[in-house]
Design an enzyme around this catalytic site. Structure first.
Site, PDB file in Angstrom:
ATOM      1  N   ASP A  44       7.037   1.663  -0.863  1.00 23.11           N
ATOM      2  CA  ASP A  44       6.641   0.371  -1.410  1.00 23.11           C
ATOM      3  C   ASP A  44       5.890   0.545  -2.738  1.00 23.11           C
ATOM      4  OD1 ASP A  44       6.408  -2.324  -1.498  1.00 23.11           O
ATOM      5  OD2 ASP A  44       5.090  -2.528   0.242  1.00 23.11           O
ATOM      6  N   CYS A  84       9.174  -7.301  -3.895  1.00 23.44           N
ATOM      7  CA  CYS A  84       9.551  -6.785  -2.567  1.00 23.44           C
ATOM      8  C   CYS A  84      10.619  -7.592  -1.853  1.00 23.44           C
ATOM      9  CB  CYS A  84       8.348  -6.734  -1.630  1.00 23.44           C
ATOM     10  SG  CYS A  84       6.890  -5.998  -2.318  1.00 23.44           S
ATOM     11  N   HIS A 145       9.555  -7.391   5.871  1.00 23.24           N
ATOM     12  CA  HIS A 145       9.306  -8.335   4.775  1.00 23.24           C
ATOM     13  C   HIS A 145      10.444  -9.299   4.483  1.00 23.24           C
ATOM     14  CE1 HIS A 145       6.646  -8.815   0.951  1.00 23.24           C
ATOM     15  NE2 HIS A 145       6.557  -9.814   1.804  1.00 23.24           N
TER      16      HIS A 145
END
Ligand SMILES: *[C@@H]1O[C@H](CO)[C@@H](O)[C@H](O)[C@H]1NC(C)=O
Ligand SMILES: *[C@@H]1O[C@H](CO)[C@@H](O)[C@H](O)[C@H]1NC(C)=O
Ligand SMILES: *[C@@H]1O[C@H](CO)[C@@H](O)[C@H](O)[C@H]1NC(C)=O
Ligand SMILES: *[C@@H]1O[C@H](CO)[C@@H](O)[C@H](O)[C@H]1NC(C)=O
Length: 471
Positions: A44, A84, A145
């Site tokens: 990430d 993201c 996510h």
């Protein structure tokens, strides 16, 4: 020879022939590389300039560098979005985020509350759904996510297990500073302005009313002031309560559909995720598997276990990167130990560029490095979207292959779908392209003539790779 002996001899011969046929076909099955395992590693917010094989000399990433040395390195690997959620939606579907609708028009472009309704639409096809049908065991460890629920707090409509995964250990939303008390707050920074404005408006209104009352221009009963104050308190108390308890309400660890830790304890989390990955590999070593290893680091708030804390040359950020590298080494080692190395394709990448503005309240740099590229996460400058990209598959991909052609994180979808033996969906546009011809040098120029760079739902730039250009 009487006939019964002839029959016996024949039958013995037949048996031998059958055995031989079996051995030959068995052998063919053993050496075929047509159904490899897949380990897809996504870190990430890692910057392309943080990794040794992309030029970093002071951050130690020997295990990641090894994947590049013994495999293929993409120097122009592009995330489909600098954020993201849309980047991961594109990764899972092989399609630009605008196609699936995971691209905001006016709101913030990622999920930040676990209670938000919505997620990756069900009519999208993920590569895990396809591989699951092909008999693969599919697991995700770390950050998802792409949504959790649709209507109720436990309908799990958008949960990873409803998008083609058999196993989930991790978080459904994102990791945030607010998840570790004492590490700052993304929300209060955002909400501070709104709260300040509310205080000012309420203050001015009250002051004006009191003043007008005093000079006798209006006659307001004292009760009205009480009501205004009451409404204000009723508004402010829940908001403050929410933010104070955000780490509890928003930051929890799940295994499949179960919350197993709330709030999450981050100490040793990268290590726990590594054990989960190793166990997943061991459980599935006798059948084809896909493991999506989606590290929660190096997004802020940063953490590293005691073995790594204070060990790198780049503060807690460097410690976290080095622990992720250690974890990748453990996973590769597990493949070697179980003779799975030659039949496993490993992909390594980051979801977007480093978040270069991230600085702690004490001034420590908490965002990574994008090398020579301008900008970072949440921008469509090259630093926001150019990410590391490695493919490692000994025996199939030659060591030290370097691909300078444009490639995308959406390319993983068709690449692994084809390698699994399935066909790429024909009922929709898939924007990604199979990477194998490129890495195996059967085709030296990328089939991507254009790559589109969106920020949320808005097109910011287009990359053109003229077809008649050769190197
Ligand atoms: C984050 O919070 C923990 C626990 O309060 C503290 O030990 C650590 O120093 C903080 N880290 C940063 C980078 O602020
Ligand atoms: C983290 O791991 C260390 C070393 O194994 C151990 O001593 C410590 O108790 C662990 N912490 C937590 C919270 O599990
Ligand atoms: C290596 O990465 C660190 C951490 O992001 C960064 O501060 C440093 O500038 C990088 N060094 C090089 C030589 O790229
Ligand atoms: C190689 O690329 C060209 C265009 O760049 C394309 O027409 C051709 O089909 C490709 N060949 C293979 C084997 O993928």
């Amino acid at each position: 020879m009487d006939s019964s002996r002839i029959m016996m001899k024949r039958s013995r011969e037949m048996k031998r022939m059958l055995l031989l046929t079996f051995l030959i076909t068995g052998n063919v099955f053993c050496t075929t590389k047509s159904r490899p395992n897949f380990i897809l590693i996504m870190v990430d917010d890692l910057g392309i300039g943080d990794v040794g094989c992309y030029g970093n000399k002071t951050l130690r990433t020997p295990n990641i560098d090894q994947l590049a040395d013994k495999g293929a390195k993409f120097t122009q690997h592009i995330a489909a979005s600098p954020l993201c959620t849309p980047s991961r939606a594109a990764f899972m579907t092989g399609r630009y985020p605008v196609r699936s609708g995971v691209a905001a028009e006016s709101r913030i472009g990622t999920f930040i509350f676990s209670a938000s309704s919505g997620g990756l639409p069900k009519n999208e096809v993920t590569f895990t759904e396809i591989l699951q049908k092909e008999g693969y065991s599919t697991g995700i460890i770390g950050k998802w996510h792409l949504g959790l629920n649709r209507e109720w707090k436990d309908d799990f409509y958008h949960h990873p297990l409803n998008h083609g995964f058999d196993y989930f250990y991790g978080i459904t939303v994102t990791h945030l500073r607010d998840c570790i008390p004492g590490n700052g707050s993304v929300f209060l920074a955002g909400a501070a302005e709104t709260l300040k404005q509310t205080f000012v408006i309420v203050g001015i209104t009250l002051f004006t009313l009191i003043f007008l009352n005093k000079i006798g221009l209006v006659k307001i009963p004292g009760k009205v002031f009480g009501y205004i104050l009451l409404v204000f308190i009723l508004f402010i108390v829940p908001v403050l309560f929410f933010f104070w308890n955000l780490h509890y309400l928003n930051c929890f660890l799940m295994r499949n559909y179960q919350v197993i830790q709330q709030p999450i304890i981050y100490e040793n989390l990268t290590r726990r995720m590594t054990s989960e990955a190793v166990n997943f590999i061991l459980r599935n070593q006798n059948k084809p598997f896909l493991l999506y290893m989606s590290y929660i680091q190096v997004h802020t708030a940063l953490y590293a276990s005691a073995t790594f804390r204070g060990k790198s040359k780049h503060g807690i950020y460097g410690d976290a990167v080095e622990e992720v590298d250690w974890s990748i080494g453990k996973i590769v080692n597990e493949l070697n130990k179980n003779e799975l190395r030659d039949n496993t394709l490993i992909y390594f990448t980051s979801d977007n560029g480093a978040h270069i503005e991230e600085i702690s309240s004490s001034g420590e740099i908490h965002g990574g490095y994008n090398g020579i590229f301008k900008g970072g996460k949440a921008t469509n400058w090259e630093g926001g979207i150019r990410v590391p990209g490695l493919l490692y598959w000994p025996g199939v991909i030659t060591s030290e292959t370097v691909i300078n052609e444009p490639t995308s994180n959406m390319d993983i979808f068709p690449t692994i779908v084809k390698l699994s033996g399935a066909t790429v969906p024909q009922d929709r546009i898939i924007d990604g392209l199979d990477l194998m011809p490129l890495v195996q040098r059967s085709n030296v120029s990328s089939e991507h003539e254009f790559l589109f760079h969106y920020c949320n739902a808005y097109l910011n730039a287009v990359r053109w790779n003229p077809r008649n250009m050769s190197d």
